[in-house]
Design an enzyme around this catalytic site. Structure first.
Site, PDB file in Angstrom:
ATOM      1  N   VAL A  41       0.803  -1.238   0.000  1.00 22.93           N
ATOM      2  CA  VAL A  41       0.000   0.000   0.000  1.00 22.93           C
ATOM      3  C   VAL A  41       0.833   1.284   0.000  1.00 22.93           C
ATOM      4  O   VAL A  41       0.296   2.375  -0.178  1.00 22.93           O
ATOM      5  CB  VAL A  41      -0.997   0.046   1.193  1.00 22.93           C
ATOM      6  CG1 VAL A  41      -2.139  -0.917   0.978  1.00 22.93           C
ATOM      7  CG2 VAL A  41      -0.287  -0.188   2.524  1.00 22.93           C
TER       8      VAL A  41
ATOM      9  N   LYS B  67      -2.973   6.719  13.097  1.00 21.38           N
ATOM     10  CA  LYS B  67      -4.425   6.501  13.101  1.00 21.38           C
ATOM     11  C   LYS B  67      -5.180   7.814  13.329  1.00 21.38           C
ATOM     12  O   LYS B  67      -6.291   7.996  12.836  1.00 21.38           O
ATOM     13  CB  LYS B  67      -4.806   5.460  14.150  1.00 21.38           C
ATOM     14  CG  LYS B  67      -4.269   4.056  13.834  1.00 21.38           C
ATOM     15  CD  LYS B  67      -4.797   3.522  12.513  1.00 21.38           C
ATOM     16  CE  LYS B  67      -4.430   2.069  12.274  1.00 21.38           C
ATOM     17  NZ  LYS B  67      -4.915   1.569  10.981  1.00 21.38           N
TER      18      LYS B  67
ATOM     19  N   TYR C 171       1.809   4.528  15.879  1.00 22.01           N
ATOM     20  CA  TYR C 171       0.476   4.001  15.521  1.00 22.01           C
ATOM     21  C   TYR C 171      -0.604   5.011  15.893  1.00 22.01           C
ATOM     22  O   TYR C 171      -1.512   5.298  15.100  1.00 22.01           O
ATOM     23  CB  TYR C 171       0.268   2.682  16.274  1.00 22.01           C
ATOM     24  CG  TYR C 171      -0.975   1.911  15.899  1.00 22.01           C
ATOM     25  CD1 TYR C 171      -1.001   1.120  14.756  1.00 22.01           C
ATOM     26  CD2 TYR C 171      -2.111   1.942  16.700  1.00 22.01           C
ATOM     27  CE1 TYR C 171      -2.132   0.393  14.416  1.00 22.01           C
ATOM     28  CE2 TYR C 171      -3.241   1.218  16.379  1.00 22.01           C
ATOM     29  CZ  TYR C 171      -3.248   0.438  15.237  1.00 22.01           C
ATOM     30  OH  TYR C 171      -4.367  -0.281  14.910  1.00 22.01           O
TER      31      TYR C 171
HETATM   32  N1  LIG Z   1      -6.580  -5.980  15.755  1.00 19.22           N
HETATM   33  C1  LIG Z   1      -6.883  -4.916  16.466  1.00 19.22           C
HETATM   34  O1  LIG Z   1      -7.071  -5.004  17.700  1.00 19.22           O
HETATM   35  C2  LIG Z   1      -7.020  -3.566  15.792  1.00 19.22           C
HETATM   36  C3  LIG Z   1      -7.560  -2.499  16.542  1.00 19.22           C
HETATM   37  C4  LIG Z   1      -7.720  -1.263  15.915  1.00 19.22           C
HETATM   38  C5  LIG Z   1      -7.394  -1.097  14.585  1.00 19.22           C
HETATM   39  N2  LIG Z   1      -6.864  -2.154  13.873  1.00 19.22           N
HETATM   40  C6  LIG Z   1      -6.557  -1.907  12.466  1.00 19.22           C
HETATM   41  O2  LIG Z   1      -7.298  -2.805  11.665  1.00 19.22           O
HETATM   42  C7  LIG Z   1      -6.650  -2.989  10.391  1.00 19.22           C
HETATM   43  C8  LIG Z   1      -6.596  -4.460  10.048  1.00 19.22           C
HETATM   44  O3  LIG Z   1      -5.716  -5.093  10.968  1.00 19.22           O
HETATM   45  P1  LIG Z   1      -5.970  -6.561  11.528  1.00 19.22           P
HETATM   46  O4  LIG Z   1      -6.179  -6.424  12.989  1.00 19.22           O
HETATM   47  O5  LIG Z   1      -6.966  -7.270  10.710  1.00 19.22           O
HETATM   48  O6  LIG Z   1      -4.493  -7.161  11.370  1.00 19.22           O
HETATM   49  P2  LIG Z   1      -3.889  -8.309  10.419  1.00 19.22           P
HETATM   50  O7  LIG Z   1      -2.433  -8.283  10.724  1.00 19.22           O
HETATM   51  O8  LIG Z   1      -4.640  -9.566  10.607  1.00 19.22           O
HETATM   52  O9  LIG Z   1      -4.150  -7.752   8.951  1.00 19.22           O
HETATM   53  C9  LIG Z   1      -3.425  -6.686   8.409  1.00 19.22           C
HETATM   54  C10 LIG Z   1      -3.023  -7.042   6.986  1.00 19.22           C
HETATM   55  O10 LIG Z   1      -2.303  -5.921   6.437  1.00 19.22           O
HETATM   56  C11 LIG Z   1      -1.279  -6.451   5.618  1.00 19.22           C
HETATM   57  N3  LIG Z   1      -0.202  -5.476   5.398  1.00 19.22           N
HETATM   58  C12 LIG Z   1       0.774  -5.096   6.253  1.00 19.22           C
HETATM   59  N4  LIG Z   1       1.607  -4.229   5.656  1.00 19.22           N
HETATM   60  C13 LIG Z   1       1.138  -4.062   4.383  1.00 19.22           C
HETATM   61  C14 LIG Z   1       1.558  -3.296   3.270  1.00 19.22           C
HETATM   62  N5  LIG Z   1       2.657  -2.523   3.314  1.00 19.22           N
HETATM   63  N6  LIG Z   1       0.832  -3.359   2.125  1.00 19.22           N
HETATM   64  C15 LIG Z   1      -0.271  -4.140   2.060  1.00 19.22           C
HETATM   65  N7  LIG Z   1      -0.710  -4.894   3.068  1.00 19.22           N
HETATM   66  C16 LIG Z   1      -0.013  -4.854   4.228  1.00 19.22           C
HETATM   67  C17 LIG Z   1      -0.795  -7.681   6.369  1.00 19.22           C
HETATM   68  O11 LIG Z   1      -0.080  -8.562   5.513  1.00 19.22           O
HETATM   69  C18 LIG Z   1      -2.092  -8.258   6.905  1.00 19.22           C
HETATM   70  O12 LIG Z   1      -2.631  -9.240   6.031  1.00 19.22           O
HETATM   71  C19 LIG Z   1      -5.288  -2.316  10.541  1.00 19.22           C
HETATM   72  O13 LIG Z   1      -5.323  -1.043   9.916  1.00 19.22           O
HETATM   73  C20 LIG Z   1      -5.136  -2.168  12.044  1.00 19.22           C
HETATM   74  O14 LIG Z   1      -4.270  -1.113  12.385  1.00 19.22           O
HETATM   75  C21 LIG Z   1      -6.671  -3.370  14.452  1.00 19.22           C
END
Ligand SMILES: NC(=O)c1ccc[n+]([C@@H]2O[C@H](COP(=O)([O-])OP(=O)(O)OC[C@H]3O[C@@H](n4cnc5c(N)ncnc54)[C@H](O)[C@@H]3O)[C@@H](O)[C@H]2O)c1
Length: 257
Positions: free
Chosen positions: A64, A162, A158
């Site tokens: 990305v 965000k 982070y």
């Molecule tokens: N899990 C939580 O508790 C939580 C809480 C708040 C926000 N989030 C946000 O939710 C979103 C999804 O995260 P998730 O929890 O499903 O985690 P996850 O790690 O399961 O999924 C994130 C995905 O992003 C991909 N990724 C990482 N770097 C990348 C790059 N440079 N280009 C393309 N893809 C890339 C990873 O390979 C992974 O498949 C993220 O933006 C995360 O910050 C997560």
């Protein structure tokens, strides 16, 4: 009839967690889904699973942070499906370091993947949506954009990234409302996904125990699909008069902050 019939969606970070859950829900609701991620094997497997369940899905590798990669994904999507209706800027990483411990490399990496990418995705896809007469963009932020401390997983970069996603979303909502393009942010609380596993949490139960007393609702941790359904509402025409909003999915965590 599906809630996303005839819609075409691009989802980043779709090989895992919330992106994958969203892709499966979107395909079930009738959308053609372009799944993108840096992790190719899991990504291809996810697209195949959706196709095997009679959904329409294509996997395209995308870092990305890469402008040329974004152009390729947008061009391919239009070539395959004719248009782009929905963009979910979901990909992200987390590095648990505070202000003093964060080095420049980590800061720039987190800012690039979690925040600059959201601008890049919108910059690439919005001209296609303008041509198409509208669209819905959903940017994944976090409760870390709303409150500090444990809500950020103790990550300074982070939290900043965000927060930028939250304000950029509101800016874009203002800039492109005239084009019928809606832009909203989703703010998950603790959710058991690949990100949680990378942080050392072994199960949803363990994560729930770690956050008991934070969220009001048991089991104090969300499933990835809970966020996928928030994506669904904002992607569908059911939210056609909603833009610049923050949809918080945190079991009530921030209502007590
Ligand atoms: N899990 C939580 O508790 C939580 C809480 C708040 C926000 N989030 C946000 O939710 C979103 C999804 O995260 P998730 O929890 O499903 O985690 P996850 O790690 O399961 O999924 C994130 C995905 O992003 C991909 N990724 C990482 N770097 C990348 C790059 N440079 N280009 C393309 N893809 C890339 C990873 O390979 C992974 O498949 C993220 O933006 C995360 O910050 C997560």
């Amino acid at each position: 009839m599906g809630r996303l019939d005839n819609k075409v969606a691009i989802i980043t970070g779709a090989a895992s967690g919330m992106g994958l859950a969203g892709a499966k829900i979107f395909a079930k609701e009738g959308a053609s889904v372009v799944l993108t991620d840096v992790v190719e094997d899991k990504l291809n497997k996810a697209a195949k699973e959706i196709e095997d369940a009679d959904g329409k899905a294509t996997a395209i590798k995308l870092d990305v942070t890469d402008p040329a990669g974004w152009k390729h994904v947008a061009d391919q999507t239009v070539e395959l499906y004719g248009k782009i209706d929905i963009l979910i800027n979901n990909a992200g990483i987390h590095v648990a370091k505070g202000i003093v411990d964060t080095d420049m490399e980590t800061w720039n990496k987190v800012m690039n993947i979690d925040s600059t990418s959201v601008w890049l995705g919108m910059k690439t896809v919005i001209p296609f949506m303008q041509k198409n007469g509208g669209g819905s963009i959903i940017n994944t932020s976090s409760i870390g954009a709303l409150v500090g401390g444990t809500a950020t997983g103790f990550s300074a970069a982070y939290s900043a990234a965000k927060g930028a996603v939250r304000s950029l979303t509101k800016f874009a909502a203002q800039e492109f409302g005239k084009d019928y393009i809606r832009v909203n942010s989703v703010h998950p609380g603790s959710t058991f996904t690949g990100m949680a596993e990378e942080a050392g949490l072994k199960s949803k139960e363990e994560m729930g125990q770690a956050y008991e007393g934070k969220a009001a609702l048991p089991p104090y941790v969300a499933d990835a699909a809970d966020i996928g359904y928030a994506y669904l509402y904002l992607a569908s025409d059911e939210s056609k008069f909603v833009t610049g909003e923050e949809l918080v999915v945190d079991g009530g965590w921030t209502t007590n902050s």
